[in-house]
Scaffold this active site. Structure first.
Site, PDB file in Angstrom:
ATOM      1  N   ASP A   1       0.831  -1.207   0.000  1.00  0.00           N
ATOM      2  CA  ASP A   1       0.000   0.000   0.000  1.00  0.00           C
ATOM      3  C   ASP A   1       0.872   1.266   0.000  1.00  0.00           C
ATOM      4  O   ASP A   1       1.740   1.430   0.851  1.00  0.00           O
ATOM      5  CB  ASP A   1      -0.889  -0.021   1.251  1.00  0.00           C
ATOM      6  CG  ASP A   1      -2.176   0.755   1.084  1.00  0.00           C
ATOM      7  OD1 ASP A   1      -2.149   1.796   0.412  1.00  0.00           O
ATOM      8  OD2 ASP A   1      -3.209   0.321   1.638  1.00  0.00           O
TER       9      ASP A   1
ATOM     10  N   THR B   1      -6.918   3.330  -2.321  1.00  0.00           N
ATOM     11  CA  THR B   1      -6.689   1.944  -1.905  1.00  0.00           C
ATOM     12  C   THR B   1      -7.754   0.979  -2.427  1.00  0.00           C
ATOM     13  O   THR B   1      -7.426  -0.069  -2.988  1.00  0.00           O
ATOM     14  CB  THR B   1      -6.625   1.859  -0.370  1.00  0.00           C
ATOM     15  OG1 THR B   1      -5.506   2.631   0.077  1.00  0.00           O
ATOM     16  CG2 THR B   1      -6.462   0.425   0.097  1.00  0.00           C
TER      17      THR B   1
ATOM     18  N   ASP C   1      -9.357  -4.005   5.984  1.00  0.00           N
ATOM     19  CA  ASP C   1     -10.389  -4.921   5.491  1.00  0.00           C
ATOM     20  C   ASP C   1     -10.475  -4.909   3.968  1.00  0.00           C
ATOM     21  O   ASP C   1     -10.519  -5.954   3.323  1.00  0.00           O
ATOM     22  CB  ASP C   1     -11.755  -4.603   6.120  1.00  0.00           C
ATOM     23  CG  ASP C   1     -12.101  -3.126   6.107  1.00  0.00           C
ATOM     24  OD1 ASP C   1     -11.976  -2.482   5.056  1.00  0.00           O
ATOM     25  OD2 ASP C   1     -12.492  -2.596   7.177  1.00  0.00           O
TER      26      ASP C   1
ATOM     27  N   HIS D   1      -1.237   2.310  -5.264  1.00  0.00           N
ATOM     28  CA  HIS D   1      -1.048   3.707  -5.667  1.00  0.00           C
ATOM     29  C   HIS D   1       0.300   4.165  -5.150  1.00  0.00           C
ATOM     30  O   HIS D   1       0.933   3.471  -4.325  1.00  0.00           O
ATOM     31  CB  HIS D   1      -2.150   4.618  -5.105  1.00  0.00           C
ATOM     32  CG  HIS D   1      -2.348   4.495  -3.627  1.00  0.00           C
ATOM     33  ND1 HIS D   1      -1.451   5.014  -2.704  1.00  0.00           N
ATOM     34  CD2 HIS D   1      -3.319   3.881  -2.885  1.00  0.00           C
ATOM     35  CE1 HIS D   1      -1.874   4.739  -1.482  1.00  0.00           C
ATOM     36  NE2 HIS D   1      -3.003   4.046  -1.553  1.00  0.00           N
TER      37      HIS D   1
ATOM     38  N   HIS E   1      -2.428  10.824  -1.681  1.00  0.00           N
ATOM     39  CA  HIS E   1      -2.444  10.300  -3.054  1.00  0.00           C
ATOM     40  C   HIS E   1      -3.842  10.468  -3.648  1.00  0.00           C
ATOM     41  O   HIS E   1      -4.765  10.902  -2.955  1.00  0.00           O
ATOM     42  CB  HIS E   1      -2.058   8.818  -3.049  1.00  0.00           C
ATOM     43  CG  HIS E   1      -2.821   8.023  -2.017  1.00  0.00           C
ATOM     44  ND1 HIS E   1      -4.048   7.460  -2.251  1.00  0.00           N
ATOM     45  CD2 HIS E   1      -2.529   7.736  -0.717  1.00  0.00           C
ATOM     46  CE1 HIS E   1      -4.475   6.846  -1.170  1.00  0.00           C
ATOM     47  NE2 HIS E   1      -3.581   7.012  -0.212  1.00  0.00           N
TER      48      HIS E   1
END
Length: 553
Positions: free
Chosen positions: A46, A87, A170, A361, A494
């Site tokens: 991530d 995300t 999650d 990202h 982002h």
């Protein structure tokens, strides 16, 4: 005549033998090509910019990132081909092989025009939490409209190939695992420190998860977080003490070391682990436990393990791209990836699995830091723009309540109010565009009508269109100037279509993967078709990407 017949017979025999030999060779090739990996491991890191691979390269060991880069295939010019780079959409796109335009995950949260409220990409109040009394387990992939390659593998193997999703977040576990997963697990922090799931997958935690939760592994990471190596050797990042970082409550400066046990009291208990390098270590521990507990990769039927490392995102948001904390997190993550690879070699067998690593990202350098070194950057003044826009709406349309919601750089119009005032939707959209484009630090503004009626094949317009879902997206889409964000003046974020957000790693390694690299531009939506081609299964049903043939043996 007899001589001619003899020649003809020999010729036919030769052709026949050649044909049989070719058939034998062809059958051999088919047999080899159908010998699929026992396990496919998808790793999403991530908020990982591509340049973290090159910037921290000399600090990495030989068995983690370097192994994947040097012994696998490195796509060095890999990009997201849509906006917004968040995300939820990122994880969905990696595994479905398409963009929000088709899979429908347009953001982490978005405004639902039908029910008139914000919804969460993985939220599902029709299911119950498993492993916690909190509602944080009420999750499922139901809002994702298309299949993932993990779904297609389950269908192809008549549901005999397993799929397990794992992430601190999650959505990082659920969306990659898809609709048919055996389970997805995520971390419940606060005062619990347990891995949980949802009744969408199962009614109780399996024994191996319960055992892991009671083993106090999470507790063991509530300790001192200091740099792995001497901080003076971290020359690839900025000074430890600066004004561009957030830090933790209860500590005056965002500087090493951090006493996580002491700080946890003011930082939501176990949640503090999410924003440290130890969150990745905990995720690795749990992933290795899942390989054992679920017996992944132990037969000839391909299983899928989707692992997302979320702590890199929390650390980046808190401390920023150029921080010592980010550098230490990636140095330590390198060790965790090596540990995971070693476990795969031991438990599944070297050469018996296929692994890819990418990100959902990238991230922007902290704009206040960019300003300090003379690069155009800054923060959008949303308060001033809001006041100016309200005055415009009242003057132009005689109403200030035509806007139903503003989120994800999109404006949602109140359709009922427009009808009541007899206002044309497209006309209102265009007038709003012509107003907002004049505001400071706004680069571009587009109407939903334009996104629905015009086909864009390049530029930022194409990225917006690939992220635009006609049913779920707003009426007006706003694009900020490069390096201008709506965020705090500390930490990174982002979401844009610029290179700092779109350019992310893509590494393939293991069975069926050639050794090499390319600067040819690849897209994030190419991953799922590539894995599908490797496995010989159907592409995800909404896939728009293409298999990367040069990656496959």
């Amino acid at each position: 005549m007899k001589k001619n017949l003899l020649v003809l017979s020999l010729l036919m025999l030769t052709v026949s033998c050649k044909s049989q030999n070719e058939t034998a060779v062809l059958n051999t090739k088919v047999s080899v090509s159908q010998e699929n990996p026992k396990l496919v491991i998808g790793i999403v890191v991530d908020q990982m910019r591509y340049d973290y691979l090159t910037r921290f390269y000399n600090k990495f060991g030989e068995g983690g990132f370097k192994l994947l880069m040097n012994e696998g295939f490195n796509c060095k010019n890999n990009h997201y081909n849509y906006i917004p780079t968040y995300t939820g959409p990122g994880h969905a796109s990696v595994y479905t092989g398409t963009t929000p335009k088709y899979h429908g995950i347009i953001a982490n949260y978005w405004y639902d025009k039908e029910i008139k409220e914000s919804v969460y990409c993985a939220g599902d109040d029709t299911v119950r939490s498993v492993g916690t009394e909190a509602n944080s387990g009420q999750m499922s992939p139901s809002r994702m409209k298309t299949t993932s390659f993990a779904d297609e593998n389950r269908l192809f193997t008549q549901m005999r190939g397993k799929t397990i999703g794992i992430s601190i977040k999650d959505r990082g576990a659920i969306l990659p695992a898809g609709h048919t997963a055996n389970a997805a697990y995520w971390f419940q922090g606060k005062d619990e420190g347990n891995w949980i799931t949802s009744s969408f997958y199962r009614d109780n935690l399996p024994n191996w998860v319960t055992s892991f939760n009671t083993s106090e592994v999470a507790e063991s990471y509530l300790k001192i977080w200091n740099t792995l190596y001497d901080i003076d050797t971290y020359t690839e990042s900025g000074s430890d003490l600066n004004t561009f970082e957030g830090g933790f409550k209860g500590k005056e400066t965002a500087t090493f070391p951090y006493d996580l046990k002491a700080l946890s009291k003011d930082n939501k208990g176990f949640d503090i682990l999410k924003a440290t390098a130890y969150g990745n270590a905990l995720t690795t521990d749990f992933a290795i436990a899942a390989i054992d507990g679920e017996q992944l990769g132990q037969d000839a039927i391909t299983d899928v393990l989707a692992v997302s490392y979320s702590s890199t995102d929390y650390v980046g948001h808190n401390f920023g791209v150029n921080s010592k904390e980010v550098q230490d997190t990636y140095i330590r993550l390198d060790k965790d990836i090596e540990r995971l690879i070693n476990a795969l070699d031991a438990k599944v067998g070297k050469g018996e699995y296929t692994l890819f690593l990418t990100s959902d990202h990238g991230a922007i350098e902290v704009p206040s830091y960019l300003q300090s070194v003379g690069i155009p950057a800054g923060y959008v003044d949303n308060k001033a723009n809001k006041e100016k826009f309200k005055a415009f709406m009242e003057k132009t349309f005689g109403a200030s309540d035509l806007i139903e919601n503003v989120s994800n750089n999109q404006l949602f119009l109140n359709r009922e109010k427009l009808a009541l005032l007899n206002l044309d939707l497209e006309v209102v959209q265009k007038k709003i565009v012509n107003e907002i484009i004049n505001y400071p630090n706004i680069d571009k503004v587009y109407t939903a009508s334009a996104m629905s009626s015009t086909s864009f094949s390049n530029g930022i317009e194409e990225l917006i269109q690939n992220g635009f879902n006609q049913k779920r997206s707003g009426d007006v889409i706003v694009v900020n100037d490069p390096s201008y964000i709506s965020y705090s003046k500390t930490g990174s974020t982002h979401g844009s279509g610029l290179n700092y957000d779109t350019h992310v790693p893509l590494l393939f390694y293991g069975k069926g993967i050639v050794k090499g690299s390319t600067f040819q531009k690849t897209k994030i939506v190419d991953i799922a078709p590539t894995i599908s081609a490797l496995l010989g299964i159907s592409f995800p049903n909404g896939a728009t990407g293409l298999p990367l043939e040069f990656v496959l043996e």
